[in-house]
Design a protein around this motif. Sequence first.
Motif, PDB file in Angstrom:
ATOM      1  N   GLY A  48       0.808  -1.209   0.000  1.00  0.00           N
ATOM      2  CA  GLY A  48       0.000   0.000   0.000  1.00  0.00           C
ATOM      3  C   GLY A  48       0.845   1.263   0.000  1.00  0.00           C
ATOM      4  O   GLY A  48       0.448   2.285  -0.560  1.00  0.00           O
ATOM      5  N   GLY A  49       2.027   1.205   0.623  1.00  0.00           N
ATOM      6  CA  GLY A  49       2.915   2.371   0.701  1.00  0.00           C
ATOM      7  C   GLY A  49       3.311   2.901  -0.666  1.00  0.00           C
ATOM      8  O   GLY A  49       3.677   4.075  -0.801  1.00  0.00           O
ATOM      9  N   ILE A  50       3.238   2.057  -1.695  1.00  0.00           N
ATOM     10  CA  ILE A  50       3.470   2.530  -3.057  1.00  0.00           C
ATOM     11  C   ILE A  50       2.151   2.708  -3.815  1.00  0.00           C
ATOM     12  O   ILE A  50       1.841   3.799  -4.294  1.00  0.00           O
ATOM     13  N   VAL A  51       1.335   1.640  -3.873  1.00  0.00           N
ATOM     14  CA  VAL A  51       0.171   1.723  -4.767  1.00  0.00           C
ATOM     15  C   VAL A  51      -0.940   2.618  -4.224  1.00  0.00           C
ATOM     16  O   VAL A  51      -1.779   3.093  -4.990  1.00  0.00           O
ATOM     17  N   SER A  52      -0.957   2.871  -2.910  1.00  0.00           N
ATOM     18  CA  SER A  52      -2.001   3.729  -2.369  1.00  0.00           C
ATOM     19  C   SER A  52      -1.511   5.157  -2.114  1.00  0.00           C
ATOM     20  O   SER A  52      -2.171   5.938  -1.424  1.00  0.00           O
ATOM     21  N   HIS A  53      -0.342   5.497  -2.632  1.00  0.00           N
ATOM     22  CA  HIS A  53       0.128   6.884  -2.538  1.00  0.00           C
ATOM     23  C   HIS A  53      -0.879   7.778  -3.258  1.00  0.00           C
ATOM     24  O   HIS A  53      -1.330   7.442  -4.352  1.00  0.00           O
ATOM     25  N   PRO A  54      -1.248   8.916  -2.655  1.00  0.00           N
ATOM     26  CA  PRO A  54      -2.294   9.752  -3.277  1.00  0.00           C
ATOM     27  C   PRO A  54      -1.907  10.262  -4.675  1.00  0.00           C
ATOM     28  O   PRO A  54      -2.786  10.550  -5.496  1.00  0.00           O
ATOM     29  N   GLY A  55      -0.626  10.331  -4.959  1.00  0.00           N
ATOM     30  CA  GLY A  55      -0.191  10.768  -6.289  1.00  0.00           C
ATOM     31  C   GLY A  55      -0.043   9.618  -7.276  1.00  0.00           C
ATOM     32  O   GLY A  55       0.455   9.811  -8.382  1.00  0.00           O
ATOM     33  N   GLY A  56      -0.456   8.410  -6.868  1.00  0.00           N
ATOM     34  CA  GLY A  56      -0.328   7.249  -7.754  1.00  0.00           C
ATOM     35  C   GLY A  56       0.950   6.480  -7.463  1.00  0.00           C
ATOM     36  O   GLY A  56       1.794   6.899  -6.656  1.00  0.00           O
ATOM     37  N   ALA A  57       1.081   5.329  -8.144  1.00  0.00           N
ATOM     38  CA  ALA A  57       2.197   4.427  -7.858  1.00  0.00           C
ATOM     39  C   ALA A  57       3.548   5.071  -8.188  1.00  0.00           C
ATOM     40  O   ALA A  57       4.537   4.855  -7.474  1.00  0.00           O
ATOM     41  N   GLY A  58       3.603   5.875  -9.253  1.00  0.00           N
ATOM     42  CA  GLY A  58       4.863   6.532  -9.628  1.00  0.00           C
ATOM     43  C   GLY A  58       5.337   7.443  -8.506  1.00  0.00           C
ATOM     44  O   GLY A  58       6.518   7.422  -8.112  1.00  0.00           O
ATOM     45  N   ALA A  59       4.431   8.217  -7.979  1.00  0.00           N
ATOM     46  CA  ALA A  59       4.770   9.088  -6.851  1.00  0.00           C
ATOM     47  C   ALA A  59       5.152   8.248  -5.639  1.00  0.00           C
ATOM     48  O   ALA A  59       6.057   8.607  -4.875  1.00  0.00           O
ATOM     49  N   GLY A  60       4.479   7.098  -5.487  1.00  0.00           N
ATOM     50  CA  GLY A  60       4.784   6.204  -4.376  1.00  0.00           C
ATOM     51  C   GLY A  60       6.222   5.704  -4.440  1.00  0.00           C
ATOM     52  O   GLY A  60       6.945   5.700  -3.436  1.00  0.00           O
ATOM     53  N   VAL A  61       6.659   5.269  -5.638  1.00  0.00           N
ATOM     54  CA  VAL A  61       8.039   4.805  -5.798  1.00  0.00           C
ATOM     55  C   VAL A  61       9.017   5.954  -5.524  1.00  0.00           C
ATOM     56  O   VAL A  61      10.010   5.782  -4.809  1.00  0.00           O
ATOM     57  N   ARG A  62       8.735   7.131  -6.080  1.00  0.00           N
ATOM     58  CA  ARG A  62       9.641   8.263  -5.858  1.00  0.00           C
ATOM     59  C   ARG A  62       9.727   8.623  -4.375  1.00  0.00           C
ATOM     60  O   ARG A  62      10.802   8.923  -3.851  1.00  0.00           O
ATOM     61  N   ALA A  63       8.591   8.554  -3.688  1.00  0.00           N
ATOM     62  CA  ALA A  63       8.579   8.887  -2.254  1.00  0.00           C
ATOM     63  C   ALA A  63       9.478   7.929  -1.458  1.00  0.00           C
ATOM     64  O   ALA A  63      10.216   8.343  -0.556  1.00  0.00           O
ATOM     65  N   VAL A  64       9.445   6.659  -1.817  1.00  0.00           N
ATOM     66  CA  VAL A  64      10.272   5.681  -1.098  1.00  0.00           C
ATOM     67  C   VAL A  64      11.756   5.926  -1.391  1.00  0.00           C
ATOM     68  O   VAL A  64      12.600   5.895  -0.486  1.00  0.00           O
ATOM     69  N   ARG A  65      12.070   6.219  -2.659  1.00  0.00           N
ATOM     70  CA  ARG A  65      13.473   6.537  -2.992  1.00  0.00           C
ATOM     71  C   ARG A  65      13.945   7.757  -2.210  1.00  0.00           C
ATOM     72  O   ARG A  65      15.062   7.793  -1.697  1.00  0.00           O
ATOM     73  N   GLN A  66      13.077   8.766  -2.131  1.00  0.00           N
ATOM     74  CA  GLN A  66      13.429   9.990  -1.409  1.00  0.00           C
ATOM     75  C   GLN A  66      13.667   9.707   0.075  1.00  0.00           C
ATOM     76  O   GLN A  66      14.600  10.239   0.683  1.00  0.00           O
ATOM     77  N   ALA A  67      12.820   8.854   0.638  1.00  0.00           N
ATOM     78  CA  ALA A  67      12.984   8.517   2.053  1.00  0.00           C
ATOM     79  C   ALA A  67      14.358   7.875   2.290  1.00  0.00           C
ATOM     80  O   ALA A  67      15.045   8.173   3.279  1.00  0.00           O
ATOM     81  N   TRP A  68      14.773   7.013   1.361  1.00  0.00           N
ATOM     82  CA  TRP A  68      16.073   6.365   1.509  1.00  0.00           C
ATOM     83  C   TRP A  68      17.222   7.333   1.276  1.00  0.00           C
ATOM     84  O   TRP A  68      18.261   7.243   1.942  1.00  0.00           O
ATOM     85  N   GLU A  69      17.058   8.285   0.344  1.00  0.00           N
ATOM     86  CA  GLU A  69      18.091   9.319   0.162  1.00  0.00           C
ATOM     87  C   GLU A  69      18.281  10.097   1.465  1.00  0.00           C
ATOM     88  O   GLU A  69      19.409  10.326   1.917  1.00  0.00           O
ATOM     89  N   ALA A  70      17.164  10.459   2.066  1.00  0.00           N
ATOM     90  CA  ALA A  70      17.218  11.199   3.328  1.00  0.00           C
ATOM     91  C   ALA A  70      17.904  10.373   4.410  1.00  0.00           C
ATOM     92  O   ALA A  70      18.777  10.861   5.146  1.00  0.00           O
ATOM     93  N   ALA A  71      17.510   9.092   4.492  1.00  0.00           N
ATOM     94  CA  ALA A  71      18.079   8.215   5.528  1.00  0.00           C
ATOM     95  C   ALA A  71      19.596   8.117   5.377  1.00  0.00           C
ATOM     96  O   ALA A  71      20.340   8.266   6.358  1.00  0.00           O
ATOM     97  N   VAL A  72      20.059   7.903   4.153  1.00  0.00           N
ATOM     98  CA  VAL A  72      21.499   7.726   3.911  1.00  0.00           C
ATOM     99  C   VAL A  72      22.260   9.022   4.185  1.00  0.00           C
ATOM    100  O   VAL A  72      23.375   9.013   4.718  1.00  0.00           O
ATOM    101  N   GLN A  73      21.643  10.151   3.861  1.00  0.00           N
ATOM    102  CA  GLN A  73      22.299  11.438   4.088  1.00  0.00           C
ATOM    103  C   GLN A  73      22.118  11.942   5.522  1.00  0.00           C
ATOM    104  O   GLN A  73      22.640  13.002   5.882  1.00  0.00           O
ATOM    105  N   GLY A  74      21.369  11.219   6.317  1.00  0.00           N
ATOM    106  CA  GLY A  74      21.167  11.618   7.712  1.00  0.00           C
ATOM    107  C   GLY A  74      20.298  12.857   7.860  1.00  0.00           C
ATOM    108  O   GLY A  74      20.422  13.611   8.829  1.00  0.00           O
ATOM    109  N   ILE A  75      19.414  13.079   6.896  1.00  0.00           N
ATOM    110  CA  ILE A  75      18.492  14.220   6.964  1.00  0.00           C
ATOM    111  C   ILE A  75      17.136  13.718   7.452  1.00  0.00           C
ATOM    112  O   ILE A  75      16.658  12.675   6.988  1.00  0.00           O
ATOM    113  N   ALA A  76      16.519  14.451   8.380  1.00  0.00           N
ATOM    114  CA  ALA A  76      15.207  14.029   8.880  1.00  0.00           C
ATOM    115  C   ALA A  76      14.192  14.031   7.741  1.00  0.00           C
ATOM    116  O   ALA A  76      14.235  14.905   6.857  1.00  0.00           O
TER     117      ALA A  76
END
Lengths: 422, 422
Positions: B370-398
Motif C-alpha cells: 500500500g505504501g506505493i500503490v495507495s500513494h495519493p499521487g499514484g504508484a509513480g509518486a509512491g516509488v519516488r517517495a520511497v526513494r526519497q525517504a532512503w536518500e534522506a536516511a542515507v544522508q542523515g536528513i530528517a
Amino acid sequence: MSDDRNFIRLTYLIEAAGDPEKLAKKIASDQSTGTFVPVPGETDELKNRVAARLTAIRPLPPAAKSSFPSGESGPFKRIEADIAFPFDAIGTDLAALMTIAIGGVYSIEGFTGIRIVDMKLPAEFGKAWPGPQFGVSGSRKLTGVEGRPIIGTIVKPALGLRPHETAALVKDVIDAGADFVKDDEKLMSPSYSPLEERVKAIMPLILDREQKTGKKAMYAWGISATDPDGMIRNHDIVLKHGGNCAVININSIGMGAMAFLRKRSGLVLHAHRNGWDILTRHPGLGMDFKVWQQFWRLLGVDQFQINGIRVKYWEPDESFVASFKAIATPLFSKDDCLLPVVGSGQWGGQAPDTYDRTGRTVDLMYLCGGGIVSHPGGAGAGVRAVRQAWEAAVQGIALQDYAKSHPELAQSIATFAGGKGA
Amino acid sequence: MSDDRNFIRLTYLIEAAGDPEKLAKKIASDQSTGTFVPVPGETDELKNRVAARLTAIRPLPPAAKSSFPSGESGPFKRIEADIAFPFDAIGTDLAALMTIAIGGVYSIEGFTGIRIVDMKLPAEFGKAWPGPQFGVSGSRKLTGVEGRPIIGTIVKPALGLRPHETAALVKDVIDAGADFVKDDEKLMSPSYSPLEERVKAIMPLILDREQKTGKKAMYAWGISATDPDGMIRNHDIVLKHGGNCAVININSIGMGAMAFLRKRSGLVLHAHRNGWDILTRHPGLGMDFKVWQQFWRLLGVDQFQINGIRVKYWEPDESFVASFKAIATPLFSKDDCLLPVVGSGQWGGQAPDTYDRTGRTVDLMYLCGGGIVSHPGGAGAGVRAVRQAWEAAVQGIALQDYAKSHPELAQSIATFAGGKGA
C-alpha cells in the motif's frame, strides 16, 4: 464458482486480551482478499469469488495466563472460530492450503494464543492425492500378521553402530520372532554406517530367515535424505536388495519431498514425526495432530508413529488416543486409514489400556525397544511377553493373572513395571 | 574419527522446574547414543565415536512463568547449554541435522521451555551445499539497481484477481519505476489464475518496458507447488517466458523440495517464510531465526523476507534487526550472504530506522505494498517517495526536512505517518 458445499473449513482456537472475534474476522480477511489500504482494482465481485468467511464462533472459558507472553493482564478471552475458504481460492495443492489457511495465520498481530484445531477438506482432495499405498491391509499382508498387533522393535543405540554391529542385533530380534524392525529415526546414512552397507549386511539375514521359516520381518530403513534424488537412490537400494519398508523423517524432509517419494515408491512408508512436538506441545499454540496428519496422509504415509500410553517422551495419554483415532478414522474412504504405530517406553504393560482406550482394535503396530531386547530372558522371551500381554488385553484378563501361566510376561512385569516404561 | 575442531555445535535455552543441567545432559544422550535400558552391544568405543557432549552451561535469570503450561510453581530455572555433536555422527545432510540436533529435542519430557538459540556448523557444510546462486550481487545485476535499496511492491489483493486484472495492476507499478514486483505468497496457481496464464499476461509487459527503457523489473512468480515435479514445470514456464525470479513458500514445500528446485533453478529464489512465526513467536520455545536461516541459506535461497521496522504483522523490531544481521553476515564466505527483503507495512517512513539499525547498509530490498500503490499521487509518486525517504536516511536528513523539497515524500508522510504503516 463455489457452491455452498464446496468449502475448505478450518477451526481456530483464538486467545486474546482484546476481542477474539475481531481477530477471527481478520484471519478471514488477511488470508484471502484483504489488504490494509484500499487499492485500485479491488471490486466486490472478485471479493465474493474467493473471500474466506467466518461461519461460526463458540465462546470458551477464558484463560488466566496467556499462551504467548503478554504485557496485558488476564483473563484472556478464548473462542473457537470456524472459517470457510472457497475451494477455488485454494484448490487442492497442499502447500497452498498450508500457506493460506495455516502458515500465514501465525503471523497475525494481536493474538495471545492461536491453534488450529480442526480441518475439513472437500472430496476433491481425496481424488487429487494418492494416500497410502499399503496402509493397514498392506502392512498385514507383507508381515503375515493377522488378528493381533504387528510387534516391532528398534535397533539401539540410536547412533554409532557399524553395519556388522547392527546386523548382529537385528539377527537376534528376527530370530526372536519380531514382525518388524526399524532403524532409529536418527540413523540415516552417516559415514560410519552408509545405508547401502547396512542394507547389504542385514537384508541377507532377513531373506535367509524368510527362506527357512516362511516369515519375512519387515525392516524400516532410514532412507531420509534432504535431496529427493538421493532419497530415491536410497529407496532403490532397499528395493533392489529385497527390502519392503522405509522410515521417513517427514517433518525434516518436508511435504514436497514426501510427494516426490510417494510417486516413485515401492516401499511401505513409516512416518516418524520428530520436530512435530514443538507445533503441538503448548495447548494454546500451534496445531492439533488431527489437522496435521491429514496432510501426510493425503501425501501417502502408510504407518504413522504416534507415541502410546505412558510414554517416556512428552505426550499426555489423551493426546495419543486422539491421534490414534484421527489416523484410524476414514478421511474419504476406508483405504486412506493408516496403521497406527504405538511406541515409546512400551513393553506390554500398556497393552490393556491401549486396547481399551483406542476402540478395542488390534489394527496397530506395537513398537517396543528395551521392552523386547532388554527382557531378562532375551529378545525371544521379550517378543513372547508382548504377545502374551496383548492376548490378555483382548481377552480382558488382568496382566497379573495371565502372567501366572505365562512366564515371559511374568518376567516382563517383574522387570519393567516399576519404572515409567522400558 | 573426529578431532576437536570437527563438531556441530548447538546452543539450547532450557527452562525447567527441576534441574535444567540434567535435561541438557539428557539432550546430549538421547540425541546420540543414549537409550533407556542397557542394551547388548553398547560399548564405550562406539559411544565415544559419536556421542554428543555438553560443553558449557550458562545460567540465566529464572522465569516467573513457565513457557509450556506447568503444574509446578515457579520460579523456573533457565540455562543456556552448548552441546557438541561429532561431525561424523550427523554428516552434512540437513534433514539428519534437523532430526538429530533439533527435531527430536522438542519431545523430551521435563522441560517447561526449550528453544534452539544458536548453531555453528563446520566448513564441510559450506562445501556440501550450493548456497545462493544469485544472492546480493546477482539481484543487483538483474535489476540494474546500485547504490540504493532495490524497491519492490506486491500485487494486492492477495487472492481473486484474474490474470488480466493482475496484469493491469502490474503495468501501473512497472510504469511507475518499481525495481521489483511480486505475487502475494498466497497466490500460486489457483483455477482463477493459473500460473501460465498469469505469466503470459504479464511477462510481455515487463519485456516491452525493458525494450523501451532498458530497465527490466524483476517479477517474483508464485511457483510453489507441493509436487516438486510440478514446481519445476512452473519454474520452466517462468524461465521460458523471460522471467527471472520466483517466490517460494519454503516452509510449506519443505527442505527436500527446496534442494530439488535449487539444483535445477535458473531463477532468483525469493523466500517467503509463512508458518515460521509459530516456531519463534514464543521467546521460550522453538528456534531463533539465526539458526533456522542457516538451513535455507545452505539450500540456496537468494532473497529472504524478514519483516521490517514497525511491521503490521507480529515481530518486535529487535527480532527483525537480528534476522537482518544473520542473513547479511557470512556463514562460510561473503558469497553466501542473502539479500534481506524488508517488508510489511513499509512506506519509507521506516527507512531512517532501518538504515541506522541494520548497519547503515543499502544492500537490501525494500518492499512496500500500500505504501506505493495507495500513494495519493499514484504508484509513480509512491516509488519516488520511497526513494526519497532512503536518500534522506542515507544522508542523515530528517524525513520532515527532506520532504520540504520533495513533494512525493511530503504526501507520503501526510498519508501514512498517522497509522502503524501502510
